[in-house]
Design an enzyme around this catalytic site. Structure first.
Site, PDB file in Angstrom:
ATOM      1  N   ASN A  11      -1.744  -0.219   7.407  1.00  0.00           N
ATOM      2  CA  ASN A  11      -0.903  -1.383   7.703  1.00  0.00           C
ATOM      3  C   ASN A  11      -0.233  -1.974   6.528  1.00  0.00           C
ATOM      4  O   ASN A  11      -0.092  -3.112   6.418  1.00  0.00           O
ATOM      5  CB  ASN A  11      -2.335  -2.486   8.233  1.00  0.00           C
ATOM      6  CG  ASN A  11      -3.279  -2.563   7.075  1.00  0.00           C
ATOM      7  OD1 ASN A  11      -3.385  -2.255   5.912  1.00  0.00           O
ATOM      8  ND2 ASN A  11      -4.293  -3.574   7.354  1.00  0.00           N
ATOM      9  N   LYS A  58       0.714  -1.376  -0.066  1.00  0.00           N
ATOM     10  CA  LYS A  58       0.108   0.060   0.042  1.00  0.00           C
ATOM     11  C   LYS A  58       0.720   1.210   0.000  1.00  0.00           C
ATOM     12  O   LYS A  58       2.188   1.113   0.125  1.00  0.00           O
ATOM     13  CB  LYS A  58      -0.924  -0.017   1.069  1.00  0.00           C
ATOM     14  CG  LYS A  58      -1.804  -1.111   0.942  1.00  0.00           C
ATOM     15  CD  LYS A  58      -2.774  -1.375   2.597  1.00  0.00           C
ATOM     16  CE  LYS A  58      -3.893  -2.463   2.497  1.00  0.00           C
ATOM     17  NZ  LYS A  58      -4.818  -2.244   3.672  1.00  0.00           N
ATOM     18  N   THR A  67      -4.985  -8.267  10.181  1.00  0.00           N
ATOM     19  CA  THR A  67      -5.330  -6.840   9.543  1.00  0.00           C
ATOM     20  C   THR A  67      -4.804  -5.701  10.501  1.00  0.00           C
ATOM     21  O   THR A  67      -4.424  -4.612  10.176  1.00  0.00           O
ATOM     22  CB  THR A  67      -6.781  -6.737   9.364  1.00  0.00           C
ATOM     23  OG1 THR A  67      -7.124  -7.764   8.203  1.00  0.00           O
ATOM     24  CG2 THR A  67      -7.275  -5.409   8.592  1.00  0.00           C
ATOM     25  N   PHE A  92     -16.205   3.233   6.473  1.00  0.00           N
ATOM     26  CA  PHE A  92     -14.689   3.661   6.172  1.00  0.00           C
ATOM     27  C   PHE A  92     -14.356   3.575   4.723  1.00  0.00           C
ATOM     28  O   PHE A  92     -13.010   3.983   4.191  1.00  0.00           O
ATOM     29  CB  PHE A  92     -13.596   2.776   7.060  1.00  0.00           C
ATOM     30  CG  PHE A  92     -13.782   1.248   6.921  1.00  0.00           C
ATOM     31  CD1 PHE A  92     -13.132   0.714   5.700  1.00  0.00           C
ATOM     32  CD2 PHE A  92     -14.764   0.780   7.631  1.00  0.00           C
ATOM     33  CE1 PHE A  92     -13.330  -0.493   5.516  1.00  0.00           C
ATOM     34  CE2 PHE A  92     -14.647  -0.552   7.432  1.00  0.00           C
ATOM     35  CZ  PHE A  92     -13.915  -1.303   6.325  1.00  0.00           C
ATOM     36  N   ARG A 133      -1.216 -14.974   3.886  1.00  0.00           N
ATOM     37  CA  ARG A 133      -1.780 -14.127   4.708  1.00  0.00           C
ATOM     38  C   ARG A 133      -1.211 -14.411   6.205  1.00  0.00           C
ATOM     39  O   ARG A 133      -1.281 -13.349   7.303  1.00  0.00           O
ATOM     40  CB  ARG A 133      -3.346 -14.900   5.008  1.00  0.00           C
ATOM     41  CG  ARG A 133      -4.068 -14.304   3.818  1.00  0.00           C
ATOM     42  CD  ARG A 133      -4.776 -13.267   3.754  1.00  0.00           C
ATOM     43  NE  ARG A 133      -5.550 -12.734   4.841  1.00  0.00           N
ATOM     44  CZ  ARG A 133      -6.181 -11.480   4.864  1.00  0.00           C
ATOM     45  NH1 ARG A 133      -5.957 -10.465   4.042  1.00  0.00           N
ATOM     46  NH2 ARG A 133      -7.061 -11.206   5.960  1.00  0.00           N
ATOM     47  N   ARG A 172       3.117  -7.074   9.376  1.00  0.00           N
ATOM     48  CA  ARG A 172       2.629  -6.104  10.061  1.00  0.00           C
ATOM     49  C   ARG A 172       3.294  -5.891  11.457  1.00  0.00           C
ATOM     50  O   ARG A 172       3.135  -5.017  12.084  1.00  0.00           O
ATOM     51  CB  ARG A 172       1.017  -6.278   9.765  1.00  0.00           C
ATOM     52  CG  ARG A 172       0.256  -6.212   8.582  1.00  0.00           C
ATOM     53  CD  ARG A 172      -0.940  -6.122   8.408  1.00  0.00           C
ATOM     54  NE  ARG A 172      -1.688  -5.916   7.166  1.00  0.00           N
ATOM     55  CZ  ARG A 172      -2.636  -6.637   6.876  1.00  0.00           C
ATOM     56  NH1 ARG A 172      -3.100  -7.945   7.277  1.00  0.00           N
ATOM     57  NH2 ARG A 172      -3.035  -6.207   5.424  1.00  0.00           N
ATOM     58  N   HIS A 195      -1.545  -5.641   1.614  1.00  0.00           N
ATOM     59  CA  HIS A 195      -3.068  -6.238   1.263  1.00  0.00           C
ATOM     60  C   HIS A 195      -2.548  -7.493   0.629  1.00  0.00           C
ATOM     61  O   HIS A 195      -1.617  -7.840  -0.033  1.00  0.00           O
ATOM     62  CB  HIS A 195      -3.703  -5.449   0.108  1.00  0.00           C
ATOM     63  CG  HIS A 195      -4.837  -6.490  -0.464  1.00  0.00           C
ATOM     64  ND1 HIS A 195      -6.246  -6.309   0.307  1.00  0.00           N
ATOM     65  CD2 HIS A 195      -4.885  -7.439  -1.352  1.00  0.00           C
ATOM     66  CE1 HIS A 195      -6.798  -7.459  -0.008  1.00  0.00           C
ATOM     67  NE2 HIS A 195      -6.206  -7.837  -1.246  1.00  0.00           N
TER      68      HIS A 195
END
Length: 153
Positions: free
Chosen positions: A116, A13, A95, A61, A89, A106, A119
């Protein structure tokens, strides 16, 4: 598709790009033994992001998420390997970074859920959809890494 040909969609991101974490993230997937089959450096349009996050469109959001993802360049990637969706994942962590264990991406690199850094597809079906949204078939490179025999039996 053979089990070790499973594919997932991973995207760094804007905050991950701005913080210079792209190389560290790629390194983790390579060290795990996964094969990179596609990668871009792009500034995603709001239209593309709205399609990508369509399942969240009713959430309060959503506008902020789209604006955040459109605030800078992103690095979408496709990785291939045995159980890559599930393992990817796990490598990302929860998350919410506050719930992510040390050793996860993360858990090691971020603090707040709104920043974070990465993705990852949550299922094989969503991976297929996300890959098709971000890449055309010609951009998915078929190749055999020399180390494959040292990773798979």
């Amino acid at each position: 598709m053979a089990a070790n040909k499973e594919r997932t969609f991973i995207m760094v991101k804007p905050d991950g790009v701005q913080r210079g974490l792209v190389g560290k993230i790629i390194e983790r997937f390579e060290q795990k033994g996964f094969k990179l089959v596609a990668l871009k450096f792009t500034w995603a349009s709001k239209e593309l992001l709205e399609k990508h996050y369509a399942d969240l469109s009713a959430r309060p959001f959503f506008p902020g998420l789209v604006n955040y993802m459109n605030s800078g360049p992103v690095v979408p990637m496709v990785w291939e390997g045995l159980n890559v969706v599930k393992t990817g994942r796990q490598m990302l962590g929860a998350t919410n970074p506050a719930d992510s264990l040390p050793g996860t991406i993360r858990g090691d690199f971020c603090i707040q859920v709104g920043r974070n850094i990465i993705h990852g597809s949550d299922a094989v079906e969503s991976a297929e959809k996300e890959i098709a949204l971000w890449f055309n078939e010609k951009e998915l490179v078929t190749w055999t890494p020399a180390a494959k025999d040292w990773i798979y039996e």
